[in-house]
Design an enzyme around this catalytic site. Structure first.
Site, PDB file in Angstrom:
ATOM      1  N   TRP A  55       3.708   2.169  17.583  1.00 21.31           N
ATOM      2  CA  TRP A  55       2.484   1.384  17.387  1.00 21.31           C
ATOM      3  C   TRP A  55       1.746   1.148  18.695  1.00 21.31           C
ATOM      4  O   TRP A  55       2.295   0.527  19.610  1.00 21.31           O
ATOM      5  CB  TRP A  55       2.859   0.046  16.757  1.00 21.31           C
ATOM      6  CG  TRP A  55       1.744  -0.845  16.308  1.00 21.31           C
ATOM      7  CD1 TRP A  55       0.775  -0.571  15.400  1.00 21.31           C
ATOM      8  CD2 TRP A  55       1.515  -2.207  16.730  1.00 21.31           C
ATOM      9  NE1 TRP A  55      -0.042  -1.666  15.209  1.00 21.31           N
ATOM     10  CE2 TRP A  55       0.394  -2.688  16.020  1.00 21.31           C
ATOM     11  CE3 TRP A  55       2.157  -3.056  17.631  1.00 21.31           C
ATOM     12  CZ2 TRP A  55      -0.104  -3.987  16.189  1.00 21.31           C
ATOM     13  CZ3 TRP A  55       1.671  -4.348  17.797  1.00 21.31           C
ATOM     14  CH2 TRP A  55       0.541  -4.797  17.089  1.00 21.31           C
ATOM     15  N   ARG A  56       0.536   1.646  18.750  1.00 24.48           N
ATOM     16  CA  ARG A  56      -0.421   1.170  19.757  1.00 24.48           C
ATOM     17  C   ARG A  56      -1.127  -0.019  19.119  1.00 24.48           C
ATOM     18  O   ARG A  56      -1.770   0.113  18.080  1.00 24.48           O
ATOM     19  CB  ARG A  56      -1.423   2.270  20.123  1.00 24.48           C
ATOM     20  CG  ARG A  56      -2.535   1.780  21.038  1.00 24.48           C
ATOM     21  CD  ARG A  56      -3.565   2.849  21.383  1.00 24.48           C
ATOM     22  NE  ARG A  56      -4.691   2.228  22.073  1.00 24.48           N
ATOM     23  CZ  ARG A  56      -5.852   1.920  21.511  1.00 24.48           C
ATOM     24  NH1 ARG A  56      -6.059   2.206  20.223  1.00 24.48           N
ATOM     25  NH2 ARG A  56      -6.804   1.336  22.207  1.00 24.48           N
TER      26      ARG A  56
ATOM     27  N   GLU B 112      -2.306   4.725  10.580  1.00 21.19           N
ATOM     28  CA  GLU B 112      -3.693   4.325  10.734  1.00 21.19           C
ATOM     29  C   GLU B 112      -4.217   4.921  12.029  1.00 21.19           C
ATOM     30  O   GLU B 112      -3.563   4.838  13.077  1.00 21.19           O
ATOM     31  CB  GLU B 112      -3.840   2.804  10.756  1.00 21.19           C
ATOM     32  CG  GLU B 112      -3.647   2.176   9.394  1.00 21.19           C
ATOM     33  CD  GLU B 112      -3.886   0.673   9.392  1.00 21.19           C
ATOM     34  OE1 GLU B 112      -4.170   0.122  10.476  1.00 21.19           O
ATOM     35  OE2 GLU B 112      -3.788   0.063   8.323  1.00 21.19           O
TER      36      GLU B 112
ATOM     37  N   TYR C  50      -8.428   2.015  15.535  1.00 19.50           N
ATOM     38  CA  TYR C  50      -9.560   1.241  15.048  1.00 19.50           C
ATOM     39  C   TYR C  50     -10.749   1.298  15.992  1.00 19.50           C
ATOM     40  O   TYR C  50     -11.898   1.145  15.563  1.00 19.50           O
ATOM     41  CB  TYR C  50      -9.169  -0.246  14.925  1.00 19.50           C
ATOM     42  CG  TYR C  50      -8.263  -0.624  13.793  1.00 19.50           C
ATOM     43  CD1 TYR C  50      -7.864   0.282  12.823  1.00 19.50           C
ATOM     44  CD2 TYR C  50      -7.810  -1.937  13.676  1.00 19.50           C
ATOM     45  CE1 TYR C  50      -7.031  -0.102  11.789  1.00 19.50           C
ATOM     46  CE2 TYR C  50      -6.981  -2.332  12.644  1.00 19.50           C
ATOM     47  CZ  TYR C  50      -6.593  -1.406  11.700  1.00 19.50           C
ATOM     48  OH  TYR C  50      -5.782  -1.792  10.674  1.00 19.50           O
TER      49      TYR C  50
ATOM     50  N   GLU D 157       0.843   4.587  14.470  1.00 20.87           N
ATOM     51  CA  GLU D 157      -0.477   4.006  14.274  1.00 20.87           C
ATOM     52  C   GLU D 157      -1.262   3.838  15.568  1.00 20.87           C
ATOM     53  O   GLU D 157      -0.714   3.424  16.598  1.00 20.87           O
ATOM     54  CB  GLU D 157      -0.343   2.626  13.626  1.00 20.87           C
ATOM     55  CG  GLU D 157       0.263   2.679  12.232  1.00 20.87           C
ATOM     56  CD  GLU D 157       0.168   1.339  11.536  1.00 20.87           C
ATOM     57  OE1 GLU D 157      -0.526   1.268  10.509  1.00 20.87           O
ATOM     58  OE2 GLU D 157       0.779   0.374  12.032  1.00 20.87           O
ATOM     59  N   HIS D 158      -2.565   4.150  15.467  1.00 22.61           N
ATOM     60  CA  HIS D 158      -3.611   3.724  16.399  1.00 22.61           C
ATOM     61  C   HIS D 158      -3.631   4.449  17.744  1.00 22.61           C
ATOM     62  O   HIS D 158      -4.331   3.997  18.666  1.00 22.61           O
ATOM     63  CB  HIS D 158      -3.548   2.209  16.663  1.00 22.61           C
ATOM     64  CG  HIS D 158      -3.558   1.379  15.428  1.00 22.61           C
ATOM     65  ND1 HIS D 158      -4.504   1.506  14.448  1.00 22.61           N
ATOM     66  CD2 HIS D 158      -2.695   0.411  14.999  1.00 22.61           C
ATOM     67  CE1 HIS D 158      -4.243   0.655  13.474  1.00 22.61           C
ATOM     68  NE2 HIS D 158      -3.145  -0.019  13.785  1.00 22.61           N
TER      69      HIS D 158
ATOM     70  N   GLN E  59       0.819  -1.207   0.000  1.00 25.90           N
ATOM     71  CA  GLN E  59       0.000   0.000   0.000  1.00 25.90           C
ATOM     72  C   GLN E  59       0.853   1.257   0.000  1.00 25.90           C
ATOM     73  O   GLN E  59       0.489   2.267  -0.602  1.00 25.90           O
ATOM     74  CB  GLN E  59      -0.913  -0.024   1.234  1.00 25.90           C
ATOM     75  CG  GLN E  59      -1.914  -1.163   1.207  1.00 25.90           C
ATOM     76  CD  GLN E  59      -2.570  -1.403   2.556  1.00 25.90           C
ATOM     77  OE1 GLN E  59      -2.179  -0.839   3.579  1.00 25.90           O
ATOM     78  NE2 GLN E  59      -3.584  -2.254   2.581  1.00 25.90           N
TER      79      GLN E  59
END
Length: 588
Positions: free
Chosen positions: A429-430, A485, A488, A463-464, A199
């Site tokens: 990163w979480r 990202e 979520y 992320e997150h 991606q």
């Protein structure tokens, strides 16, 4: 990373000791540091039980047996505690190194071409049906590879660098299913790189015969022969020269058999690799000057060694820290092998660095503990203001994790207060999957906060986090490739509000900043708990002439699980179910 989309089922596939010399043994921790690697040869340093050192005199079967046994242990071991480094002395080998989780495969030459593998050094996604979106935490470095059939595969996502490699063939970056991000750095590929389903991707200081493929965000910085075409069709971002960089320090064995760590010099306005035109500039440090930490080493002993002016080498393993590792001396090297992992206990900060020149932090995974840490790493104390432009501190392959291996909590993962710091591949990163994961479990406000001036980031993955992913307060910051990202798991819109604003931007440049620039940046949403959740914008920045963004993308994943209303400020978008990808070529 993105979990809900599975890749195609795959057909059959085509397709280990590092060194140190004498440790400073201080206090009660000495006994824990005397374990000898089972594979240590006479004259080699003792790097503990999780390092294998290969030399050309060893049999092919012996080497392959070790490679296969490590891969069998590590192929699916996503959140285990095992760590491995598989290291090849200069020479030529017939081998197939399939690289699993928490495994580093590296050559011990001063140049990649000093150590040749006739075979493969590859990452596959067989364990996940060809889906490489969870192929994290692995590493290939400093090798020349002659692949069978003319091609090799490195199907990965975050925290899986392919660095200082010479591949004498073609390179495939997916395994037939989804794949989501990665890094080629200081690497030469004689054939063609095919990005496949990737991606997004960063290639920095690379050389190759050609590049094929694109999806959302392909970034080339200082890359010779970067592909033609302009964002967003195809989504290529090209920056001809890398403005300022330091390559990652690495372990090597010189012609006399002495073990050393090479620390590359600063490069400015560079393109291509540091090594393909001859020996790069830099400094060699004898391994005698390093404290060699093995599993069981105490933070007190490591701090005593740092205070005494030693550098620090972490052999593969998991290290619990009951106090902060405090780097006080300029030009200190802290180098981890085999994804060495540091866990702060009792709410400590894992690592802090004084406002000094030239510290190199490399090859480390910082894993949040069960008691909340205000910060996991601090580079420079609050209020730092010294000029380090002549000898910048750098972070290479430094990764942060909050949750996933178990409950972890940290308000901010990384704070950069010093100026002129270089970030060279960070995944902050979480966790969105694994153990200890949930909105009220692995709590974490921000991934990265930059307060220092003239900080440069290459390959920034964050992320997150539950508030801003990145907050940039310092002047003259630069980012070359950003992948994000959003979290979520907001349970509903009301739980994820920034005042009257829906959600938090992924990348926030403070309103006071007058100069900032970023190239090739992307943010994605996948609100899988409540698909109606929305973020008002992916990027926020002051509208002043000196703040500029190039080639931005926002994506609603999973066919529109949530939405991002605007890409930057009130420009671009939406990315939602009706139009999942939104691009902005430049801002303002």
């Amino acid at each position: 990373m993105f979990l809900s989309v599975k890749g195609d089922h795959r057909r059959g596939r085509k397709l280990a000791r590092l060194g140190a010399a004498f440790a400073v043994l201080v206090g009660a921790g000495a006994a824990a540091l005397t374990m000898q690697s089972a594979d240590a040869a006479e004259g080699d340093p003792d790097l503990g039980p999780n390092v294998a050192i290969f030399d050309p005199s060893m049999s092919k079967d012996e080497i392959q047996g070790k490679l296969d046994s490590v891969f069998k242990q590590q192929e699916t071991n996503q959140f285990g505690e095992q760590r491995q480094a598989l290291l090849f002395k200069p020479g030529t080998y017939d081998a197939d190194a399939n690289v699993g989780f928490y495994t580093q495969v590296a050559g011990l030459g001063l140049s990649p071409d000093d150590t040749t593998i006739n075979g493969a050094v590859h990452a596959e996604a067989d364990w996940f049906d060809g889906n490489a979106t969870q192929n994290f935490w692995r590493d290939a470095e400093n090798l020349a590879v002659n692949p069978p059939g003319g091609g090799d595969r490195w199907a990965v996502s975050q925290a899986a660098p392919y660095r200082r490699m010479h591949l004498k063939g073609d390179l495939q970056l997916d395994d037939g299913g989804w794949s989501s991000g990665g890094l080629l750095a200081d690497t030469k590929v004689d054939g063609t790189v095919n990005s496949g389903s990737q991606q997004q991707w960063l290639s920095r200081n690379t050389e190759w015969g050609g590049w094929k493929g694109a999806n959302w965000n392909m970034v080339f910085v200082g890359s010779d022969n970067a592909p033609a075409g302009d964002f967003p069709n195809p989504p290529y971002t090209r920056v001809d020269k890398t403005p300022v960089s330091r390559e990652k320090p690495f372990l090597y064995v010189d012609d006399s058999g002495a073990w050393k760590v090479f620390v590359p010099a600063v490069r400015t306005d560079s393109s291509g690799t540091s090594w393909s035109s001859g020996t790069p500039k830099g400094t060699s440090i004898p391994l005698d000057d390093f404290y060699i930490a093995k599993p069981g080493a105490s933070a007190a002993d490591m701090n005593a060694a740092l205070d005494a002016g030693k550098h620090l080498l972490f052999t593969p393993g998991v290290y619990h820290l009951d106090q902060t590792l405090h780097v006080t001396k300029p030009d200190t090297v802290v180098l981890g092998l085999g994804l060495a992992t540091l866990i702060p206990d009792g709410g400590a900060t894992a690592v802090s660095v004084d406002d000094v020149d030239g510290v190199q932090l490399a090859g480390l995974l910082i894993d949040a503990g069960t008691t909340n840490s205000d910060e996991l790493m601090q580079v420079g104390p609050k209020g730092s203001g010294a000029d380090h432009s002549g000898d910048p501190t750098a972070l290479h392959d430094v990764f942060f994790r909050v949750g996933g291996a178990g409950v972890g909590k940290a308000t901010t993962s990384l704070t950069v207060n010093s100026s002129n710091v270089i970030g060279d591949h960070l995944w902050i990163w979480r966790a969105d999957h694994g153990d200890g994961v949930g909105w009220d479990s692995n709590t974490a406000d921000q991934g990265l906060v930059v307060n220092g001036a003239d900080v440069t980031m290459y390959g920034l993955f964050v992320e997150h986090y539950q508030k801003y992913q990145v907050t940039w307060n310092g002047e003259r910051g630069r980012t070359y490739f950003f992948q994000n990202e959003m979290p979520y798991d907001p349970p509903d819109q009301g739980s994820w509000m920034n005042g009257d604003t829906k959600g938090y931007a992924a990348y926030k440049v403070a309103d006071s900043v007058q100069h900032h620039e970023a190239w090739g940046v992307g943010s994605y949403c996948f609100f899988n708990v409540d698909n109606s959740v929305s973020a008002d914008r992916a990027f926020e920045a002051p509208d002043v002439p000196g703040v500029k963004f190039h080639d931005l993308v926002a994506v609603s994943l999973g066919g529109g699980a949530g939405s991002i209303t605007h890409v930057i400020n009130d420009t671009g978008g939406p990315a939602d179910k009706s139009s999942t990808v939104a691009n902005v070529v430049s801002y303002p």
